[in-house]
Design a protein around this motif. Structure first.
Motif, mmCIF file in Angstrom:
data_model
loop_
_atom_site.group_PDB
_atom_site.id
_atom_site.type_symbol
_atom_site.label_atom_id
_atom_site.label_comp_id
_atom_site.label_asym_id
_atom_site.label_seq_id
_atom_site.Cartn_x
_atom_site.Cartn_y
_atom_site.Cartn_z
ATOM 1 N N THR A 197 0.895 -1.120 0.058
ATOM 2 C CA THR A 197 0.007 0.087 -0.021
ATOM 3 C C THR A 197 1.022 1.098 0.041
ATOM 4 O O THR A 197 1.962 1.389 0.988
ATOM 5 N N PHE A 198 0.725 2.173 -0.870
ATOM 6 C CA PHE A 198 1.223 3.472 -1.088
ATOM 7 C C PHE A 198 0.583 4.541 -1.687
ATOM 8 O O PHE A 198 -0.137 4.052 -2.723
ATOM 9 N N THR A 199 0.920 5.818 -1.605
ATOM 10 C CA THR A 199 0.556 6.648 -2.623
ATOM 11 C C THR A 199 1.835 7.340 -3.340
ATOM 12 O O THR A 199 2.721 7.578 -2.490
ATOM 13 N N TYR A 200 1.497 7.530 -4.472
ATOM 14 C CA TYR A 200 2.702 8.202 -5.359
ATOM 15 C C TYR A 200 2.203 8.659 -6.501
ATOM 16 O O TYR A 200 1.372 8.256 -7.235
ATOM 17 N N TYR A 221 3.087 3.017 -10.428
ATOM 18 C CA TYR A 221 3.035 1.890 -9.800
ATOM 19 C C TYR A 221 4.551 1.263 -9.912
ATOM 20 O O TYR A 221 5.139 0.853 -9.049
ATOM 21 N N SER A 222 5.066 1.319 -11.032
ATOM 22 C CA SER A 222 6.277 0.454 -11.289
ATOM 23 C C SER A 222 7.429 1.921 -10.873
ATOM 24 O O SER A 222 8.792 0.935 -10.898
ATOM 25 N N ARG A 223 7.231 2.776 -10.827
ATOM 26 C CA ARG A 223 8.289 3.815 -10.976
ATOM 27 C C ARG A 223 8.789 3.839 -9.252
ATOM 28 O O ARG A 223 10.153 4.327 -8.929
ATOM 29 N N GLN A 236 11.804 -3.223 -8.606
ATOM 30 C CA GLN A 236 12.057 -4.283 -9.602
ATOM 31 C C GLN A 236 10.939 -5.361 -9.849
ATOM 32 O O GLN A 236 10.516 -5.811 -10.637
ATOM 33 N N GLN A 237 10.386 -5.714 -8.549
ATOM 34 C CA GLN A 237 9.514 -6.738 -8.453
ATOM 35 C C GLN A 237 8.130 -6.067 -9.109
ATOM 36 O O GLN A 237 7.596 -6.801 -9.621
ATOM 37 N N ARG A 238 7.989 -4.931 -8.824
ATOM 38 C CA ARG A 238 6.768 -4.227 -9.301
ATOM 39 C C ARG A 238 6.945 -4.022 -10.835
ATOM 40 O O ARG A 238 5.771 -4.180 -11.520
ATOM 41 N N GLN A 239 8.210 -3.918 -11.408
ATOM 42 C CA GLN A 239 8.290 -3.758 -12.582
ATOM 43 C C GLN A 239 8.040 -5.193 -13.403
ATOM 44 O O GLN A 239 7.208 -5.341 -14.742
ATOM 45 N N ARG A 240 8.489 -6.143 -12.899
ATOM 46 C CA ARG A 240 8.093 -7.498 -13.423
ATOM 47 C C ARG A 240 6.675 -7.829 -13.524
ATOM 48 O O ARG A 240 6.231 -8.349 -14.402
ATOM 49 N N GLN A 241 5.935 -7.265 -12.436
ATOM 50 C CA GLN A 241 4.489 -7.678 -12.240
ATOM 51 C C GLN A 241 3.788 -6.785 -13.310
ATOM 52 O O GLN A 241 2.891 -7.502 -13.966
ATOM 53 N N LEU A 242 4.375 -5.534 -13.643
ATOM 54 C CA LEU A 242 3.701 -4.834 -14.658
ATOM 55 C C LEU A 242 3.907 -5.549 -16.118
ATOM 56 O O LEU A 242 3.099 -5.432 -16.863
ATOM 57 N N ILE A 243 5.098 -5.863 -16.432
ATOM 58 C CA ILE A 243 5.369 -6.704 -17.596
ATOM 59 C C ILE A 243 4.586 -7.840 -17.697
ATOM 60 O O ILE A 243 3.756 -8.193 -18.765
ATOM 61 N N THR A 244 4.270 -8.657 -16.798
ATOM 62 C CA THR A 244 3.460 -9.977 -16.681
ATOM 63 C C THR A 244 2.090 -9.458 -17.131
ATOM 64 O O THR A 244 1.285 -10.118 -17.672
#
Length: 343
Positions: A197-200, A221-223, A236-244
């Motif tokens: 959970t976060f706000t960005y 979200y990935s940034r 990195q984990q969120r980057q891979r999640q986005l790619i998937t």
């Protein structure tokens, strides 16, 4: 090889791990994320070719093509023609268009392997601040991995990683922020279940709550990095999640072949895959995108000569090498070069 950037260009990051040598104020970097199979979908399509669609895709592929400028470590045409597992280095640049005078560094570095036999795609994130010796510029050791692109573009990044991990890299794909946002928007957004959970940047994300995101929300979200307790590893984990998530949506999006979209995306993307290569990827490898394995190389933060590096131990490098070589159906081999600060 392209013109060398100035030393100030190479060293304009801060000491918190945002680039190679030098001091300066903390600067926010935008992360671009994609996978080459997505580009194959964009350029080749999901169904039978109409003449106009075919020529649109071929012209776009010709526009984005840029040779790595190096001799490949193996016969890549034989790999594709033989329907053997292939490796593609995915690179995300920092802010700015790809045609800018200063080409920047690669904030996102993911080595993807696509195995059509096991129908598995492996995404291996490599820490951008990893301590490496940049191929051809070993005299500047230690250097951060994300600086390899600034030293000599995609070819230098490829040869650096190959020496570092002892894994062949067949092709590369480079994309910037605008390209990733366009892809997500054009496929109608993506569904992602946030891992924290976060706000960005004006967007709120709730852990465990599946959320439909447009291009900008998915990008942000990935940034995010500095507020993640795992730092760049969480990103990195969120980057891979986005790619998937993109992969799960893109193969059924026929509107990706619109001429204006292809032309706009071509301004944001570079790859050394030809149109014929992309056609082979789509025809013979797309089934492997249904099962995505996510992994990363784990380093340890160390201050070296006043800079913050991620030092990946020799044992962890060997694990990464083992995973990648196995995914490529290659024999086991000792990992790459060892540096003074590795265990």
């Amino acid at each position: 090889m392209e013109d060398m950037p100035s030393r100030s260009e190479l060293h304009h990051d801060d000491q918190k791990g945002n680039g190679p040598k030098g001091k300066g104020p903390k600067k926010s970097h935008t992360v671009r994320n994609t996978i080459l199979i997505i580009i194959a979908v964009l350029l080749v399509g999901t169904g039978a070719f109409a003449a106009r669609t075919y020529f649109n895709a071929r012209n776009a592929a010709n526009t984005v093509f840029k040779s790595s400028g190096i001799k490949k470590s193996r016969n890549t045409s034989a790999v594709l023609n033989g329907k053997k597992p292939v490796s593609i280095l995915l690179l995300g640049t920092d802010t700015g268009a790809l045609g800018r005078d200063y080409k920047g560094r690669t904030d996102t570095i993911i080595l993807a392997t696509i195995n059509p036999k096991t129908k598995t795609t492996t995404l291996m994130s490599l820490p951008r601040d990893s301590e490496v010796a940049v191929s051809g510029f070993e005299q500047d050791f230690p250097t951060k991995l994300n600086a390899a692109y600034a030293y000599g573009s995609a070819g230098t990044t490829i040869t650096t990683i190959q020496k570092w991990l002892n894994v062949p890299i067949d092709y590369y794909a480079l994309i910037n922020m605008g390209g990733m946002k366009k892809v997500v928007n054009e496929i109608g957004g993506v569904d992602i279940t946030p891992i924290r959970t976060f706000t960005y940047e004006g967007y709120h994300y709730t852990k465990g709550v599946k959320t439909h995101m447009n291009g900008d929300k998915a990008l942000q979200y990935s940034r995010m990095r500095y507020d993640d307790p795992l730092g760049d590893y969480g990103r990195q984990q969120r980057q891979r999640q986005l790619i998937t998530a993109i992969l799960s949506e893109s193969t059924s999006a026929s509107n990706l072949l619109k001429q204006d979209f292809l032309q706009s995306l071509a301004k944001q993307t570079r790859t050394d895959l030809t149109f014929g290569n992309l056609t082979s990827l789509f025809s013979n490898y797309r089934g492997a995108t249904k099962n995505v394995v996510s992994d990363h190389a784990q380093g340890t933060g160390k201050m070296i000569s006043g800079q913050s590096f991620e030092v990946v131990s020799q044992s962890e490098k060997q694990r990464v090498t083992n995973v990648l070589r196995k995914s490529l159906n290659l024999k086991s081999a000792t990992t790459g070069e060892k540096f003074a600060n590795q265990n």
